[in-house]
Write an enzyme that holds these catalytic residues in place. Structure first.
Site, PDB file in Angstrom:
ATOM      1  N   GLN A   1       0.337 107.202  99.978  1.00 45.93           N
ATOM      2  CA  GLN A   1       0.685 108.906 100.305  1.00 45.93           C
ATOM      3  C   GLN A   1       1.418 110.237  98.665  1.00 45.93           C
ATOM      4  O   GLN A   1       1.628 110.862  98.529  1.00 45.93           O
ATOM      5  CB  GLN A   1       1.343 109.544 101.543  1.00 45.93           C
ATOM      6  CG  GLN A   1       1.765 111.188 101.972  1.00 45.93           C
ATOM      7  CD  GLN A   1       1.741 111.323 103.044  1.00 45.93           C
ATOM      8  OE1 GLN A   1       1.115 111.221 104.348  1.00 45.93           O
ATOM      9  NE2 GLN A   1       2.919 111.580 103.267  1.00 45.93           N
TER      10      GLN A   1
ATOM     11  N   THR B   1       5.323 112.150  54.515  1.00 42.53           N
ATOM     12  CA  THR B   1       5.384 110.865  55.327  1.00 42.53           C
ATOM     13  C   THR B   1       7.225 110.430  54.805  1.00 42.53           C
ATOM     14  O   THR B   1       7.932 111.162  54.461  1.00 42.53           O
ATOM     15  CB  THR B   1       4.962 109.499  54.420  1.00 42.53           C
ATOM     16  OG1 THR B   1       6.067 109.336  53.315  1.00 42.53           O
ATOM     17  CG2 THR B   1       3.288 109.526  53.894  1.00 42.53           C
TER      18      THR B   1
ATOM     19  N   SER C   1      17.821 134.771  71.780  1.00 41.77           N
ATOM     20  CA  SER C   1      18.550 134.008  72.912  1.00 41.77           C
ATOM     21  C   SER C   1      20.179 135.578  72.919  1.00 41.77           C
ATOM     22  O   SER C   1      20.153 136.655  73.227  1.00 41.77           O
ATOM     23  CB  SER C   1      19.825 133.177  71.619  1.00 41.77           C
ATOM     24  OG  SER C   1      20.965 133.723  71.609  1.00 41.77           O
TER      25      SER C   1
ATOM     26  N   SER D   1       2.669 115.512 104.711  1.00 38.12           N
ATOM     27  CA  SER D   1       2.670 115.846 103.562  1.00 38.12           C
ATOM     28  C   SER D   1       2.232 117.150 103.577  1.00 38.12           C
ATOM     29  O   SER D   1       1.302 116.983 101.776  1.00 38.12           O
ATOM     30  CB  SER D   1       1.230 114.296 102.559  1.00 38.12           C
ATOM     31  OG  SER D   1       0.519 114.561 103.642  1.00 38.12           O
TER      32      SER D   1
ATOM     33  N   LYS E   1      17.904 134.878  67.144  1.00 36.72           N
ATOM     34  CA  LYS E   1      17.364 133.839  66.859  1.00 36.72           C
ATOM     35  C   LYS E   1      15.650 135.020  67.871  1.00 36.72           C
ATOM     36  O   LYS E   1      15.760 135.552  68.642  1.00 36.72           O
ATOM     37  CB  LYS E   1      17.835 132.918  68.445  1.00 36.72           C
ATOM     38  CG  LYS E   1      19.443 132.924  68.185  1.00 36.72           C
ATOM     39  CD  LYS E   1      18.984 131.518  67.098  1.00 36.72           C
ATOM     40  CE  LYS E   1      17.870 130.401  67.804  1.00 36.72           C
ATOM     41  NZ  LYS E   1      19.499 129.424  67.824  1.00 36.72           N
TER      42      LYS E   1
ATOM     43  N   GLU F   1       9.018 123.966  72.529  1.00 37.85           N
ATOM     44  CA  GLU F   1       9.748 123.172  73.285  1.00 37.85           C
ATOM     45  C   GLU F   1       9.587 122.382  74.234  1.00 37.85           C
ATOM     46  O   GLU F   1       9.780 121.698  74.627  1.00 37.85           O
ATOM     47  CB  GLU F   1      11.041 124.250  72.602  1.00 37.85           C
ATOM     48  CG  GLU F   1      11.843 124.028  71.633  1.00 37.85           C
ATOM     49  CD  GLU F   1      12.511 125.047  71.501  1.00 37.85           C
ATOM     50  OE1 GLU F   1      14.283 124.611  71.671  1.00 37.85           O
ATOM     51  OE2 GLU F   1      13.114 126.129  71.332  1.00 37.85           O
TER      52      GLU F   1
ATOM     53  N   ASN G   1      13.019 131.519  69.359  1.00 37.83           N
ATOM     54  CA  ASN G   1      13.294 130.385  69.627  1.00 37.83           C
ATOM     55  C   ASN G   1      11.344 130.460  69.989  1.00 37.83           C
ATOM     56  O   ASN G   1      10.730 130.674  70.233  1.00 37.83           O
ATOM     57  CB  ASN G   1      13.613 130.454  70.544  1.00 37.83           C
ATOM     58  CG  ASN G   1      15.736 130.552  70.539  1.00 37.83           C
ATOM     59  OD1 ASN G   1      16.136 129.994  69.081  1.00 37.83           O
ATOM     60  ND2 ASN G   1      16.420 130.738  71.203  1.00 37.83           N
TER      61      ASN G   1
ATOM     62  N   LYS H   1       0.342 111.875  95.686  1.00 43.08           N
ATOM     63  CA  LYS H   1      -0.625 113.649  95.065  1.00 43.08           C
ATOM     64  C   LYS H   1       0.532 114.052  94.150  1.00 43.08           C
ATOM     65  O   LYS H   1       0.239 114.287  93.152  1.00 43.08           O
ATOM     66  CB  LYS H   1      -0.487 113.752  96.925  1.00 43.08           C
ATOM     67  CG  LYS H   1      -1.771 113.861  97.259  1.00 43.08           C
ATOM     68  CD  LYS H   1      -2.186 113.367  98.441  1.00 43.08           C
ATOM     69  CE  LYS H   1      -2.784 113.067  99.483  1.00 43.08           C
ATOM     70  NZ  LYS H   1      -2.147 111.526  99.747  1.00 43.08           N
TER      71      LYS H   1
ATOM     72  N   TYR I   1      -5.543 100.508 102.560  1.00 41.13           N
ATOM     73  CA  TYR I   1      -4.711 101.877 101.958  1.00 41.13           C
ATOM     74  C   TYR I   1      -3.302 101.382 103.568  1.00 41.13           C
ATOM     75  O   TYR I   1      -2.581 100.180 103.870  1.00 41.13           O
ATOM     76  CB  TYR I   1      -5.563 102.457 103.358  1.00 41.13           C
ATOM     77  CG  TYR I   1      -4.349 103.554 103.096  1.00 41.13           C
ATOM     78  CD1 TYR I   1      -4.534 105.022 102.049  1.00 41.13           C
ATOM     79  CD2 TYR I   1      -3.572 104.136 104.647  1.00 41.13           C
ATOM     80  CE1 TYR I   1      -3.628 105.450 102.634  1.00 41.13           C
ATOM     81  CE2 TYR I   1      -2.258 105.164 104.186  1.00 41.13           C
ATOM     82  CZ  TYR I   1      -2.341 105.935 103.407  1.00 41.13           C
ATOM     83  OH  TYR I   1      -1.770 107.483 103.201  1.00 41.13           O
TER      84      TYR I   1
HETATM   85  N1  ARG Z   1      -1.453 112.157 104.612  1.00 43.02           N
HETATM   86  C1  ARG Z   1      -2.331 110.870 103.879  1.00 43.02           C
HETATM   87  C2  ARG Z   1      -2.065 110.336 102.259  1.00 43.02           C
HETATM   88  O1  ARG Z   1      -1.854 111.163 101.848  1.00 43.02           O
HETATM   89  C3  ARG Z   1      -3.216 110.419 104.641  1.00 43.02           C
HETATM   90  C4  ARG Z   1      -4.238 109.279 104.950  1.00 43.02           C
HETATM   91  C5  ARG Z   1      -3.015 108.807 106.079  1.00 43.02           C
HETATM   92  N2  ARG Z   1      -3.949 107.792 106.590  1.00 43.02           N
HETATM   93  C6  ARG Z   1      -3.435 106.780 107.559  1.00 43.02           C
HETATM   94  N3  ARG Z   1      -4.131 106.143 108.259  1.00 43.02           N
HETATM   95  N4  ARG Z   1      -1.536 107.468 108.123  1.00 43.02           N
HETATM   96  O2  ARG Z   1      -2.282 109.384 102.200  1.00 43.02           O
END
Ligand code: ARG
Length: 464
Positions: free
Chosen positions: A327, A160, A282, A28, A288, A295, A290, A330, A322
């Site tokens: 992950q 309206t 345009s 990630s 034009k 938009e 725009n 995000k 968890y």
């Molecule tokens: N990169 C993970 C996340 O975004 C961090 C937590 C990972 N924890 C684990 N036990 N793999 O959630």
């Protein structure tokens, strides 16, 4: 295979390195590296607490804090080598810390897991985002108040069904947007309270055997409360969903606002002028101009609604506590916050520069029998029941459509064909000013009320 060889902090249990594609697939760092500042902030608080709890020595704590501070400088100087094989922001920073300060770096993760670490980081990050978003909301609201004050006496048709309904003050119309944004502000302030609770100390899911003192980290990080259950602490993403819900409402408001600006800048309405710097041309049609910013904001609202739906779907099937699924929280959250913040910024820049075409608005309000309700109300004051008045005015409008005359353009004799209760005093009622001035109560469109609402709005913003 040693931990060194696999380059993973969990290498001990594994007998072969992770597949290269799986390493990339599960990583990630490409997107969570933007949490680096809050990750370091959380780690410094954690190390400070560990020393006070007697788990780290003062020298160890200082080495860790020093190392982390230098890593932050490295990142900000663009000199940090982010490694996908280290999976995420947390392990990248921790590995670099150990590079820099040696084995003491490996003690930072005592009494902590990435599960409570990441939950803490996102909350710290989102708290800052909310504060920045709230500032943009206030800036946009200030612009609306200025415009409303300046244009309290400008009359436009109110709609309206997108059909001309009754005349309203342009300032009054702008203050409708102000109200919506006030609710958006309230929602974000409220949401922030639940963002600002601390999961740190939940560790992997069950808490930790070390004598941690969560009050200390809570105070150091400025959290309002400590999460009361470690399982919930690592798995709760309600705060992110709640933020996306508040952000979706705000984007829906901006999208409606956009739609009106798009309509109003069209040649057919021609109600307002958008400065060139908020528009584009345009490549094929030279005439034009725009309204790209509205938009685009209207279009971008879809991303934020998508983030909300995405996060709800992400969470609905997850057992405690968890799961790696999390992950995936995000990117939609980041995108929702960025989109809302940028859209508000664009609007806050643009709104003070809007110019109403006063005469065009006025002319549009004069057409379309916008004072028909006023004539009915006038007849009610002469003692007729409202339903009958409605009918009478309906006939007058029909006559107006046939003859091409607005109510105010008919002679007294013409008007009296429909009711002998109509007298000379009717013309004061049929003017645009007469119509708006008559709606003289809190929340009404009379310019005096618009000015009073502006004053209330200014007091509201001053109290923030
Ligand atoms: N990169 C993970 C996340 O975004 C961090 C937590 C990972 N924890 C684990 N036990 N793999 O959630």
């Amino acid at each position: 295979m040693s931990a060194e060889k696999t380059n993973q902090s969990w290498g001990g249990r594994f007998s072969e390195p992770v597949d290269a594609f799986v390493a990339r697939f599960t990583a990630s760092v490409d997107f969570d590296k933007r949490l680096y500042r809050h990750d370091i902030m959380g780690s410094i608080a954690h190390a400070t607490m560990l020393e006070q709890a007697g788990v780290l020595s003062i020298a160890e704590r200082d080495a860790i804090i020093d190392g982390l501070t230098q890593i932050q400088a490295e990142i900000e100087a663009g000199q940090f080598d982010w490694r996908v094989d280290l999976e995420d922001v947390h392990m990248n920073i921790e590995a670099r810390l150990t590079d820099r300060i040696g084995i003491t770096g490996k003690k930072l993760h005592t009494g902590r897991s990435r599960n409570d670490q990441v939950a803490t980081d996102i909350r710290l990050w989102l708290r800052d985002e909310i504060d920045a978003i709230i500032k943009e909301i206030t800036r946009l609201q200030e612009g609306l108040l200025e415009q409303a004050e300046q244009h309290a006496d400008v009359i436009m048709p109110g709609f309206t069904h997108l059909q001309t309904a009754q005349p309203v003050s342009f300032g009054h119309h702008l203050l409708a947007w102000f109200e919506m944004l006030s609710r958006d502000h309230e929602r974000l302030v409220d949401c922030r309270k639940r963002v600002n609770r601390m999961p740190l100390g939940s560790a992997a899911l069950a808490g930790t055997t070390y004598p941690i003192q969560r009050e200390i980290t809570c105070r150091l990080l400025g959290f309002e409360a400590i999460g009361g259950n470690s399982l919930d602490g690592v798995s709760d993403r309600d705060f992110a969903i709640e933020f996306c819900a508040a952000a979706s409402l705000a984007m829906m408001h901006l999208s409606r606002f956009s739609e009106e600006l798009v309509l109003w800048t069209s040649a057919q309405f021609n109600f307002i002028e958008l400065p060139d710097r908020f528009c584009t041309g345009s490549s094929i049609m030279p005439q034009k101009k725009n309204p790209d910013v509205p938009e685009l904001v209207r279009g971008k609202s879809g991303r934020v609604f998508g983030a909300l739906t995405g996060l709800l779907t992400l969470m609905k099937g997850q057992p405690l506590a968890y799961n790696k699924d999390n992950q995936e929280d995000k990117e939609p959250l980041f995108d929702a916050a960025d989109t809302l913040r940028d859209s508000l910024r664009a609007f806050a820049d643009m709104v003070p520069a809007l110019k109403p075409r006063v005469e065009v608005m006025r002319e549009a309000a004069r057409r379309g029998f916008s004072t028909a309700t006023d004539l009915a109300d006038y007849l009610v004051r002469k003692g007729l029941p409202f339903r009958d008045c409605h009918e009478i005015v309906g006939h007058a409008v029909k006559y107006g459509v046939a003859t091409g005359k607005d109510l105010a353009e008919m002679s007294l004799d013409e008007l009296r064909q429909f009711s002998d209760q109509i007298g000379d005093d009717v013309f004061a009622v049929l003017t645009l000013e007469g119509s708006v001035n008559a709606r003289d109560h809190i929340g009404g469109t009379a310019p005096a009320q618009v000015r009073a609402a502006v004053a209330r709005g200014k007091a509201l913003l001053a109290a923030r």
